[in-house]
Design a protein around this motif. Sequence first.
Motif, PDB file in Angstrom:
ATOM      1  N   SER A  34       0.819  -1.214   0.000  1.00  0.00           N
ATOM      2  CA  SER A  34       0.000   0.000   0.000  1.00  0.00           C
ATOM      3  C   SER A  34       0.855   1.267   0.000  1.00  0.00           C
ATOM      4  CB  SER A  34      -0.955   0.002   1.193  1.00  0.00           C
ATOM      5  OG  SER A  34      -0.223  -0.061   2.404  1.00  0.00           O
ATOM      6  N   LYS A  35       2.104   1.178   0.479  1.00  0.00           N
ATOM      7  CA  LYS A  35       3.004   2.340   0.466  1.00  0.00           C
ATOM      8  C   LYS A  35       3.418   2.721  -0.957  1.00  0.00           C
ATOM      9  CE  LYS A  35       6.129   3.029   3.617  1.00  0.00           C
ATOM     10  NZ  LYS A  35       7.296   2.867   4.500  1.00  0.00           N
ATOM     11  N   ALA A  36       3.304   1.782  -1.899  1.00  0.00           N
ATOM     12  CA  ALA A  36       3.700   2.037  -3.289  1.00  0.00           C
ATOM     13  C   ALA A  36       2.500   2.319  -4.190  1.00  0.00           C
ATOM     14  CB  ALA A  36       4.475   0.834  -3.833  1.00  0.00           C
ATOM     15  N   LEU A  37       1.314   2.244  -3.644  1.00  0.00           N
ATOM     16  CA  LEU A  37       0.087   2.365  -4.426  1.00  0.00           C
ATOM     17  C   LEU A  37      -0.222   3.803  -4.799  1.00  0.00           C
ATOM     18  CD1 LEU A  37      -2.598   1.131  -5.521  1.00  0.00           C
ATOM     19  CD2 LEU A  37      -3.538   1.482  -3.225  1.00  0.00           C
ATOM     20  N   MET A  38      -0.488   4.044  -6.086  1.00  0.00           N
ATOM     21  CA  MET A  38      -1.073   5.318  -6.512  1.00  0.00           C
ATOM     22  C   MET A  38      -2.575   5.130  -6.325  1.00  0.00           C
ATOM     23  SD  MET A  38      -1.278   7.266 -10.203  1.00  0.00           S
ATOM     24  CE  MET A  38       0.458   7.548 -10.397  1.00  0.00           C
ATOM     25  N   ASP A  39      -3.095   5.639  -5.225  1.00  0.00           N
ATOM     26  CA  ASP A  39      -4.484   5.419  -4.822  1.00  0.00           C
ATOM     27  C   ASP A  39      -5.350   6.549  -5.364  1.00  0.00           C
ATOM     28  OD1 ASP A  39      -6.907   5.069  -3.468  1.00  0.00           O
ATOM     29  OD2 ASP A  39      -5.909   4.344  -1.651  1.00  0.00           O
ATOM     30  N   PHE A  40      -6.307   6.211  -6.209  1.00  0.00           N
ATOM     31  CA  PHE A  40      -7.144   7.224  -6.843  1.00  0.00           C
ATOM     32  C   PHE A  40      -8.140   7.862  -5.885  1.00  0.00           C
ATOM     33  CE2 PHE A  40      -6.382   4.697 -10.965  1.00  0.00           C
ATOM     34  CZ  PHE A  40      -5.134   5.268 -11.102  1.00  0.00           C
ATOM     35  N   ASP A  41      -8.208   7.380  -4.668  1.00  0.00           N
ATOM     36  CA  ASP A  41      -8.987   8.088  -3.649  1.00  0.00           C
ATOM     37  C   ASP A  41      -8.256   9.342  -3.197  1.00  0.00           C
ATOM     38  OD1 ASP A  41     -11.210   6.492  -3.606  1.00  0.00           O
ATOM     39  OD2 ASP A  41     -10.817   5.594  -1.654  1.00  0.00           O
ATOM     40  N   TYR A  42      -6.932   9.404  -3.438  1.00  0.00           N
ATOM     41  CA  TYR A  42      -6.115  10.523  -2.966  1.00  0.00           C
ATOM     42  C   TYR A  42      -5.352  11.231  -4.076  1.00  0.00           C
ATOM     43  CZ  TYR A  42      -7.136   7.957   1.257  1.00  0.00           C
ATOM     44  OH  TYR A  42      -7.789   7.301   2.260  1.00  0.00           O
ATOM     45  N   THR A  43      -5.207  10.584  -5.218  1.00  0.00           N
ATOM     46  CA  THR A  43      -4.459  11.137  -6.346  1.00  0.00           C
ATOM     47  C   THR A  43      -5.321  11.032  -7.597  1.00  0.00           C
ATOM     48  OG1 THR A  43      -2.416  10.308  -5.370  1.00  0.00           O
ATOM     49  CG2 THR A  43      -2.327  10.895  -7.689  1.00  0.00           C
ATOM     50  N   ALA A  44      -5.370  12.095  -8.360  1.00  0.00           N
ATOM     51  CA  ALA A  44      -6.153  12.060  -9.599  1.00  0.00           C
ATOM     52  C   ALA A  44      -5.552  11.053 -10.568  1.00  0.00           C
ATOM     53  CB  ALA A  44      -6.191  13.447 -10.230  1.00  0.00           C
ATOM     54  N   PRO A  45      -6.369  10.199 -11.161  1.00  0.00           N
ATOM     55  CA  PRO A  45      -5.844   9.229 -12.127  1.00  0.00           C
ATOM     56  C   PRO A  45      -5.369   9.922 -13.401  1.00  0.00           C
ATOM     57  CG  PRO A  45      -8.237   9.095 -12.006  1.00  0.00           C
ATOM     58  CD  PRO A  45      -7.813  10.071 -10.964  1.00  0.00           C
ATOM     59  N   PRO A  46      -4.327   9.384 -14.031  1.00  0.00           N
ATOM     60  CA  PRO A  46      -3.822   9.966 -15.281  1.00  0.00           C
ATOM     61  C   PRO A  46      -4.682   9.515 -16.462  1.00  0.00           C
ATOM     62  CG  PRO A  46      -2.475   8.093 -14.629  1.00  0.00           C
ATOM     63  CD  PRO A  46      -3.508   8.268 -13.560  1.00  0.00           C
ATOM     64  N   LEU A  47      -5.637  10.337 -16.861  1.00  0.00           N
ATOM     65  CA  LEU A  47      -6.631   9.964 -17.871  1.00  0.00           C
ATOM     66  C   LEU A  47      -6.318  10.564 -19.235  1.00  0.00           C
ATOM     67  CD1 LEU A  47      -9.873  10.588 -15.781  1.00  0.00           C
ATOM     68  CD2 LEU A  47      -8.643   8.424 -16.092  1.00  0.00           C
ATOM     69  N   LEU A  48      -6.776   9.853 -20.264  1.00  0.00           N
ATOM     70  CA  LEU A  48      -6.643  10.314 -21.637  1.00  0.00           C
ATOM     71  C   LEU A  48      -7.802   9.719 -22.435  1.00  0.00           C
ATOM     72  CD1 LEU A  48      -4.584  11.931 -23.344  1.00  0.00           C
ATOM     73  CD2 LEU A  48      -3.488   9.771 -23.877  1.00  0.00           C
ATOM     74  N   GLU A  49      -8.476  10.533 -23.232  1.00  0.00           N
ATOM     75  CA  GLU A  49      -9.579  10.020 -24.040  1.00  0.00           C
ATOM     76  C   GLU A  49      -9.056   9.203 -25.210  1.00  0.00           C
ATOM     77  OE1 GLU A  49     -12.707  12.680 -25.148  1.00  0.00           O
ATOM     78  OE2 GLU A  49     -12.914  13.442 -23.102  1.00  0.00           O
ATOM     79  N   ARG A  50      -9.791   8.168 -25.557  1.00  0.00           N
ATOM     80  CA  ARG A  50      -9.329   7.220 -26.581  1.00  0.00           C
ATOM     81  C   ARG A  50      -9.201   7.835 -27.962  1.00  0.00           C
ATOM     82  NH1 ARG A  50     -13.191   2.333 -26.891  1.00  0.00           N
ATOM     83  NH2 ARG A  50     -11.586   1.672 -28.314  1.00  0.00           N
ATOM     84  N   VAL A  71      -6.881   4.979 -20.463  1.00  0.00           N
ATOM     85  CA  VAL A  71      -7.651   5.400 -21.629  1.00  0.00           C
ATOM     86  C   VAL A  71      -9.136   5.249 -21.318  1.00  0.00           C
ATOM     87  CG1 VAL A  71      -8.066   5.043 -24.088  1.00  0.00           C
ATOM     88  CG2 VAL A  71      -5.766   4.690 -23.149  1.00  0.00           C
ATOM     89  N   ILE A  72      -9.870   6.345 -21.543  1.00  0.00           N
ATOM     90  CA  ILE A  72     -11.305   6.351 -21.284  1.00  0.00           C
ATOM     91  C   ILE A  72     -12.057   6.743 -22.540  1.00  0.00           C
ATOM     92  CG2 ILE A  72     -11.099   6.836 -18.812  1.00  0.00           C
ATOM     93  CD1 ILE A  72     -11.627   9.819 -19.485  1.00  0.00           C
ATOM     94  N   ASN A  73     -13.360   6.423 -22.555  1.00  0.00           N
ATOM     95  CA  ASN A  73     -14.196   6.890 -23.653  1.00  0.00           C
ATOM     96  C   ASN A  73     -14.870   8.196 -23.233  1.00  0.00           C
ATOM     97  OD1 ASN A  73     -16.352   6.189 -21.981  1.00  0.00           O
ATOM     98  ND2 ASN A  73     -16.982   4.432 -23.219  1.00  0.00           N
ATOM     99  N   ILE A  74     -15.750   8.697 -24.047  1.00  0.00           N
ATOM    100  CA  ILE A  74     -16.395   9.985 -23.768  1.00  0.00           C
ATOM    101  C   ILE A  74     -17.241   9.950 -22.490  1.00  0.00           C
ATOM    102  CG2 ILE A  74     -18.452   9.626 -25.186  1.00  0.00           C
ATOM    103  CD1 ILE A  74     -17.477  12.674 -26.146  1.00  0.00           C
ATOM    104  N   ASP A  75     -17.688   8.751 -22.089  1.00  0.00           N
ATOM    105  CA  ASP A  75     -18.473   8.586 -20.859  1.00  0.00           C
ATOM    106  C   ASP A  75     -17.593   8.298 -19.650  1.00  0.00           C
ATOM    107  OD1 ASP A  75     -20.927   8.940 -22.231  1.00  0.00           O
ATOM    108  OD2 ASP A  75     -20.872   6.838 -22.874  1.00  0.00           O
TER     109      ASP A  75
END
Length: 191
Positions: A34-50, A71-75
């Motif tokens: 857990s010390k190495a985890l990028m936790d999206f409850d505390y850090t914004a996820p690195p997103l990019l639209e497809r 990678v995410i879609n428009i939704d």
Amino acid sequence: MGTFKTLHTLPLTDVKRIHQPELPRDLELSSPASKALMDFDYTAPPLLERNTGIAEALMLMDREHVSLKLVINIDEQLKGIITRRDLMSSRLMEVTVAMGKVRQDLTVGDVMTACSALQGVRHDQVLHATVGRILQTMERLGQDYLMVIANDGVSLRGLLDARQIARRLHVDYQNKVQAQSFAEICEALLH
């Protein structure tokens, strides 16, 4: 608001740098994962639209100093991941030829690794695992990243990054990646 005193202010003319947290170098193989985890409850996820173009994706990764984007879609539904390595490898040329497109017409969605090809672990597993177990799992999967699925089973809670773990273990991952297979890198980290 008249009951509060104002703060003493300073001009920004001498301010040249932005204070940013340093990546801690406090991990050992026996440390809690857990010390190495990028936790999206505390850090914004690195997103990019497809539908983002390849050149723009590389520029964004450079600007944000990241080597992976979700990678995410428009939704905003997760569709896969894209890495800097994907965008700069011979795989890009293979996709270009297979799709009959020119490089500048390719999108992240054309080159990404789809969710169907990825494996992850549940968040509760990470909470009870060590960094060594995480690296062993990454080695078995042949992945530089391990997705962490929320305990509800339907949302992504975070991710673990072998490069960041290596930095925190005081291991030069970049040189190892260029010279060796992922299995050999994990072997060096684990022993």
